[in-house]
Design a protein around this motif. Structure first.
Motif, mmCIF file in Angstrom:
data_model
loop_
_atom_site.group_PDB
_atom_site.id
_atom_site.type_symbol
_atom_site.label_atom_id
_atom_site.label_comp_id
_atom_site.label_asym_id
_atom_site.label_seq_id
_atom_site.Cartn_x
_atom_site.Cartn_y
_atom_site.Cartn_z
ATOM 1 N N LEU A 1 9.910 6.462 -12.116
ATOM 2 C CA LEU A 1 9.002 6.461 -12.508
ATOM 3 C C LEU A 1 8.829 5.225 -12.413
ATOM 4 O O LEU A 1 9.610 4.707 -13.620
ATOM 5 N N SER A 2 6.852 4.827 -12.258
ATOM 6 C CA SER A 2 6.874 3.417 -12.371
ATOM 7 C C SER A 2 5.358 3.323 -12.373
ATOM 8 O O SER A 2 4.764 4.055 -13.645
ATOM 9 N N PHE A 3 5.882 1.908 -13.954
ATOM 10 C CA PHE A 3 4.441 1.399 -14.280
ATOM 11 C C PHE A 3 4.335 0.247 -14.060
ATOM 12 O O PHE A 3 5.114 -0.775 -13.727
ATOM 13 N N VAL A 4 2.840 0.113 -13.294
ATOM 14 C CA VAL A 4 2.745 -1.364 -12.641
ATOM 15 C C VAL A 4 1.366 -1.640 -13.470
ATOM 16 O O VAL A 4 0.328 -0.521 -13.508
ATOM 17 N N TYR A 5 0.851 -2.847 -13.890
ATOM 18 C CA TYR A 5 0.358 -3.293 -14.863
ATOM 19 C C TYR A 5 -0.807 -4.643 -13.877
ATOM 20 O O TYR A 5 0.201 -5.792 -14.271
ATOM 21 N N ASN A 6 -1.870 -5.320 -14.056
ATOM 22 C CA ASN A 6 -1.974 -6.284 -13.165
ATOM 23 C C ASN A 6 -3.280 -6.753 -14.392
ATOM 24 O O ASN A 6 -3.878 -5.783 -15.405
ATOM 25 N N ILE A 7 -3.319 -7.788 -14.638
ATOM 26 C CA ILE A 7 -4.026 -8.436 -15.374
ATOM 27 C C ILE A 7 -4.685 -9.566 -14.757
ATOM 28 O O ILE A 7 -3.846 -10.358 -14.527
ATOM 29 N N GLY B 1 -3.936 -0.803 -14.760
ATOM 30 C CA GLY B 1 -2.387 -0.121 -14.583
ATOM 31 C C GLY B 1 -2.522 1.007 -13.679
ATOM 32 O O GLY B 1 -3.612 1.878 -13.833
ATOM 33 N N LYS B 2 -0.720 1.670 -13.597
ATOM 34 C CA LYS B 2 -1.012 2.703 -12.562
ATOM 35 C C LYS B 2 0.474 3.045 -13.027
ATOM 36 O O LYS B 2 1.939 2.388 -12.780
ATOM 37 N N LEU B 3 0.387 4.347 -12.831
ATOM 38 C CA LEU B 3 1.791 4.928 -13.174
ATOM 39 C C LEU B 3 2.339 5.791 -11.649
ATOM 40 O O LEU B 3 1.343 6.507 -10.849
ATOM 41 N N ILE B 4 3.238 5.820 -10.846
ATOM 42 C CA ILE B 4 3.655 6.787 -9.513
ATOM 43 C C ILE B 4 5.201 6.998 -9.939
ATOM 44 O O ILE B 4 6.314 6.486 -10.751
ATOM 45 N N PHE B 5 5.102 8.012 -9.122
ATOM 46 C CA PHE B 5 6.464 9.030 -9.358
ATOM 47 C C PHE B 5 7.388 9.595 -8.347
ATOM 48 O O PHE B 5 6.095 10.082 -7.543
ATOM 49 N N LYS C 1 0.855 -1.334 -0.020
ATOM 50 C CA LYS C 1 -0.279 0.370 -0.220
ATOM 51 C C LYS C 1 1.094 0.884 -0.014
ATOM 52 O O LYS C 1 0.444 2.289 0.246
ATOM 53 N N ASN C 2 1.948 1.212 -0.043
ATOM 54 C CA ASN C 2 3.234 2.398 0.604
ATOM 55 C C ASN C 2 3.511 2.227 -0.904
ATOM 56 O O ASN C 2 4.176 1.881 -1.119
ATOM 57 N N SER C 3 2.844 3.896 -1.853
ATOM 58 C CA SER C 3 3.789 4.149 -2.927
ATOM 59 C C SER C 3 5.041 4.546 -3.139
ATOM 60 O O SER C 3 6.255 4.653 -3.888
ATOM 61 N N THR C 4 5.627 5.111 -1.362
ATOM 62 C CA THR C 4 6.797 5.495 -1.772
ATOM 63 C C THR C 4 7.822 5.086 -1.257
ATOM 64 O O THR C 4 9.169 5.065 -1.755
ATOM 65 N N LEU C 5 7.097 3.149 -1.526
ATOM 66 C CA LEU C 5 8.749 2.578 -1.737
ATOM 67 C C LEU C 5 8.588 1.795 -3.279
ATOM 68 O O LEU C 5 9.690 0.786 -3.147
ATOM 69 N N THR C 6 8.377 2.430 -4.047
ATOM 70 C CA THR C 6 8.593 2.172 -5.482
ATOM 71 C C THR C 6 9.945 2.067 -6.357
ATOM 72 O O THR C 6 10.348 3.379 -5.758
ATOM 73 N N GLY C 7 10.574 0.762 -6.463
ATOM 74 C CA GLY C 7 11.704 1.077 -7.015
ATOM 75 C C GLY C 7 13.167 0.945 -6.122
ATOM 76 O O GLY C 7 13.583 1.110 -6.665
ATOM 77 N N GLY C 8 12.323 0.578 -4.746
ATOM 78 C CA GLY C 8 13.059 -0.014 -3.340
ATOM 79 C C GLY C 8 13.612 -1.189 -3.393
ATOM 80 O O GLY C 8 13.164 -1.742 -4.159
ATOM 81 N N ASN C 9 14.604 -1.465 -1.762
ATOM 82 C CA ASN C 9 14.350 -2.524 -1.740
ATOM 83 C C ASN C 9 14.445 -3.069 -0.619
ATOM 84 O O ASN C 9 13.316 -2.432 -0.004
ATOM 85 N N TYR D 1 14.765 12.880 7.294
ATOM 86 C CA TYR D 1 14.199 12.693 5.616
ATOM 87 C C TYR D 1 13.315 12.123 5.621
ATOM 88 O O TYR D 1 12.651 12.096 6.382
ATOM 89 N N ALA D 2 12.776 12.763 4.143
ATOM 90 C CA ALA D 2 12.057 12.082 4.135
ATOM 91 C C ALA D 2 11.062 11.927 2.331
ATOM 92 O O ALA D 2 12.010 12.280 1.380
ATOM 93 N N ASP D 3 10.157 11.124 2.073
ATOM 94 C CA ASP D 3 9.551 10.494 0.711
ATOM 95 C C ASP D 3 8.602 10.654 0.426
ATOM 96 O O ASP D 3 7.555 11.243 1.234
ATOM 97 N N PHE D 4 8.677 11.348 -1.016
ATOM 98 C CA PHE D 4 7.538 10.803 -1.478
ATOM 99 C C PHE D 4 6.733 10.522 -2.799
ATOM 100 O O PHE D 4 8.114 10.249 -3.382
ATOM 101 N N ALA D 5 5.953 10.348 -2.831
ATOM 102 C CA ALA D 5 4.618 10.006 -4.374
ATOM 103 C C ALA D 5 3.900 10.108 -4.323
ATOM 104 O O ALA D 5 2.618 10.131 -3.708
#
Length: 803
Positions: free
Chosen positions: A778-784, A734-738, A146-154, A720-724
């Motif tokens: 910038l992330s792109f997520v797509y669910n089928i 689909g969803k685009l996440i910045f 549920k946390n978009s600020t973690l997109t592309g992280g580990n 520190y602070a994160d934003f998405a």
């Protein structure tokens, strides 16, 4: 008996039933029974805590009984007259459910599945979601997906988002002010969690935080257990999920997941790749009070290229309604490279530089890990009686090579060359059997046995270039082999007793440990670990709890390996202590959990008393070099309080806030340094999630940790602070996440220390480190979504393998 007498008896019986009331009438007609079951999310199959359940009689609408489900979604209603009923269940953010059934036995199970609801707001469809953080009596669950600020992280980014968690510049995790926390992967020990940067955040479903583990869990870990749960797809449904991301500085990757089903089972496979570049800088300044001793300064920069591959898969199969078999296999591959340059300077008291040298290092790190678990569950005919068995094995192989070149800046031709290679091979396996037996509806016994073995080996080799002979020669004085084997036999028994307003859990765990280390004789010891948890339900919105347990922290490989394999920085060396003893922790905690539609959370006070406390210490090995090692202090105490809140101010705004304040006392000595130190520190984080028009969402998180005094000195405060921001596209599939990581580029690490050298003079050192932490992704997520399996009653008896 004549007809007149029989008629009078019938009239008398009717009068008795009339004055006794309809409930008694039903009871005399057909007796009474008990209704129990579980309120579930129809998509995930997870229990919904504190859902409302109401039953009404179809014979007499004046008869109604209501209750609320517990933290696992279970509910129970007793002394119910037999007959036809209507059941209604509701939960915030879900569609209400209503159905009819017939109670014709003493006991009956009625499970209820609720679907998430959608509603319209300014023309935009908004789908209700579960909270990012959910509080339970046994654990806190953080829904990472549920946390978009973690997109592309580990997984390191994920850990930094957890309440009361702090991570230092080396990736070491502290929870509630202590690094003695046990990390698990899918409920099992795994070498993967020792290198969290190779687990993509996109493959993590949720994190479970268990503050006060009961006797059924391993006894390791002072501050509790953090369990990382990987995504396993959607049960009983075909689904494909694709995510791609890219950003600056150089950062790209993606994840692909597929889940499906067979007639008697489900399967899934998830794969991910991550590529990232980053830099690290370090500055060390050492000032020696002795007049005749110079001072030392160094500047260190490392530019890294990180590549990680990870694959996880699994299959669960139900040969019958009472049996279930699950197989999970995951693997990872890391291949990193780095260029590191260290500038050493010797500074005279006059300020002149008497020595200036450069050390260049080429680094190659290559490892892979394979992790497999086979679980079996059998549910007996008696409700609640079940048997679970599990076998788990983890294999980890790593090579860490460094090519060193050092030369004075004033004379570049005078160069020295050295090659080092550290080979690490870890093999971990465990077998366990757990049995659960109910005694009536309120008393349950759990027991089990577990055998585990850790076989850890580290081979280090070094060679230096002989300029005169023009050949490489082995550094026999530096070459070493370290081998450590640990075996643990554990058995436990635990009683769970549920009363009307009380719930009691008492358990005892015994662990017999055998250690084999170098040429030392075997070290065998037996320990007992009791645990006690009491909770009282004050109302539907308030529950109080009290807990106590005894735990152990056994030294890990890095703490006991007496050979150093870190020759990169010769002025800051690390060695282990093979004589290190385990530390024992007695813990107590008391608090409350509260719930309402607008706000929920918990507040608690906890205390830890630690014998033979293990501490990381720094000492001066000479006038320029510092040596980091580990030792047992006499005693340590930790007192803290934690507040966690989930707030929903409006339908479109959800906020979470956590704060942890802790006070530590440390007593002991190492070398000429006496330790009798007390300190107070605190951590806090706030997350905000907003639902915006045009199918958009926004998240903002903020983290702060105060100054942290320690045996090694004082760690500087950090924030520190994160934003998405995200937007649904392609018919909501689909969803685009910045995302902006470390919005203000504020992440810094600092340590100031003062110590006494063996010769008696005082020295001061300041360390400043910076990791490249600001990223734009910038992330792109797509669910089928594919076809859905026909609804069948699901098995839940395999839940809880993390023991």
């Amino acid at each position: 008996m004549n007809g007149r007498t029989l008629k009078l008896l019938q009239i008398a019986l009717l009068l008795i039933l009339f004055f006794a009331g309809p409930e008694t009438a039903f009871a005399m007609e057909a007796g009474t029974g008990k209704i129990s079951g579980r309120v579930l999310d129809d998509r995930t199959g997870e229990g919904l805590a504190f859902a409302n359940v109401l039953i009404t009689s179809l014979r007499d609408t004046t008869f109604a009984r209501a209750t609320i489900s517990d933290i696992y979604g279970f509910y129970e209603l007793s002394d119910i007259p037999q007959g036809p009923y209507r059941i209604q269940a509701s939960y915030m953010g879900y569609n209400s459910h209503e159905s009819e059934f017939e109670l014709s036995a003493r006991k009956m199970t009625v499970d209820v599945r609720l679907s998430r609801k959608s509603f319209q707001a300014t023309g935009v469809e908004i789908t209700a979601e579960r909270q990012v953080q959910e509080q339970g009596m046994e654990k806190t669950t953080v829904n990472i997906a549920k946390n978009s600020t973690l997109t592309g992280g580990n997984a390191i980014d994920v850990m930094q988002s957890l309440p009361s968690v702090d991570i230092d510049v080396n990736g070491a995790i502290s929870y509630r002010g202590s690094q003695r926390v046990t990390l698990l992967l899918n409920g099992k020990r795994s070498e993967l969690v020792k290198s969290l940067d190779q687990i993509p955040a996109g493959q993590i479903e949720r994190i479970e935080i268990i503050n006060n583990p009961s006797a059924k869990y391993e006894a390791d870990g002072m501050s509790g257990i953090i369990n990382i749960i990987l995504k396993k797809g959607s049960k009983n449904r075909q689904k494909t999920r694709v995510s791609l991301y890219g950003g600056l500085p150089e950062n790209f990757g993606g994840n692909l997941g597929y889940s499906g089903f067979t007639e008697k089972g489900n399967f899934y496979v998830n794969g991910g790749y991550a590529h990232k570049t980053r830099f690290q800088t370090k500055e060390h300044m050492r000032i020696n009070d002795a007049v005749e001793t110079p001072d030392y300064y160094q500047y260190d920069r490392q530019d890294e290229t990180l590549n990680n591959l990870m694959l996880s898969s699994g299959f669960d199969y139900s040969p019958s309604k009472r049996q279930q078999i699950a197989l999970d296999v995951s693997g990872s591959k890391k291949f990193n490279s780095a260029d590191r340059s260290i500038n050493y300077k010797t500074l005279e008291k006059s300020g002149d530089c008497s020595y200036d040298a450069i050390k260049d290092i080429g680094i190659d790190l290559d490892n892979y890990s394979l992790d497999g678990a086979l679980d079996y569950g059998y549910r007996f005919a008696r409700k609640g009686q079940q048997l679970r068995a599990s076998a788990h094995y983890n294999y980890f192989d790593q090579s860490y090579k460094m090519a060193h070149e050092i030369y004075p800046k004033s004379a570049p031709i005078e160069r020295a060359f050295q090659n080092t290679n550290s080979e690490q091979l870890n093999k971990i396996g465990d077998l366990s059997v757990d049995y659960e037996h109910p005694f009536g509806d309120s008393l349950r016994l759990e027991s089990g046995y577990r055998y585990s073995q850790r076989d850890l080996r580290n081979d280090f080799s070094s060679e230096s270039y002989d300029a005169e002979r023009q050949e490489w020669q082995s550094d026999t004085a530096l070459n070493n082999v370290f081998h450590y084997v640990q075996q643990i036999h554990a058995a436990y028994a635990e009683i769970n007793w549920k009363l009307k307003i009380f719930e009691l859990r008492f358990g005892l765990r015994a662990e017999y440990t055998t250690n084999e280390l170098l040429s030392k004789p075997k070290d065998n010891y037996l320990d007992l670990f009791p645990s006690l948890q009491i909770s009282r339900k004050m109302s539907e919105q308030l529950r109080l709890f009290l807990s106590f347990n005894r735990r152990i922290n056994r030294p890990v490989l890095k703490m006991i390996n007496p050979y150093t394999n870190e020759y990169a920085d010769i002025l800051n060396m690390h060695v282990g202590n093979p004589d290190l003893k385990p530390e024992y922790v007695n813990s107590a905690e008391a608090g409350a959990q509260f719930f309402s539609e607008a706000i929920s959370g918990s507040v608690s006070v906890y205390y830890r008393n630690i014998d033979q406390a293990i501490s990381r210490v720094k000492s001066a090995s000479n006038d320029s070099a510092l040596l980091v090692t580990f030792m047992n202090l006499n005693n340590a105490q930790l007192l803290g309080t934690e507040l966690s809140l989930n707030i929903r101010p409006t339908k479109w705004w959800q906020m979470g806030a956590n704060a942890n304040i802790f006070h530590t006392n440390l007593e002991g000595a190492y070398g000429p340094n006496l330790i009798d130190r007390s300190h107070t520190a605190w951590t806090g984080n706030v997350s905000n999630s907003f639902k915006l028009p045009w199918k958009m969402g926004m998240q903002f998180t903020f983290y702060y940790r105060s100054e942290l005094p320690d045996v090694m000195g004082t760690y500087l405060d950090r924030w520190y602070a994160d934003f998405a921001i995200n937007k649904k596209i392609l018919k909501d599939k689909g969803k685009l996440i910045f995302k902006i990581s470390d919005v203000f580029d504020s992440w810094r690490y600092g340590l100031d220390l003062t110590g006494t050298a063996e010769s008696g003079y005082v020295y001061h050192q300041s360390n400043r480190r910076k990791n490249e932490s600001q990223y734009f992704i910038l992330s792109f997520v797509y669910n089928i979504a594919g076809k859905k399996k026909k609804e069948k009653k699901m098995n839940y008896f395999l839940e809880g393998f993390a023991k």
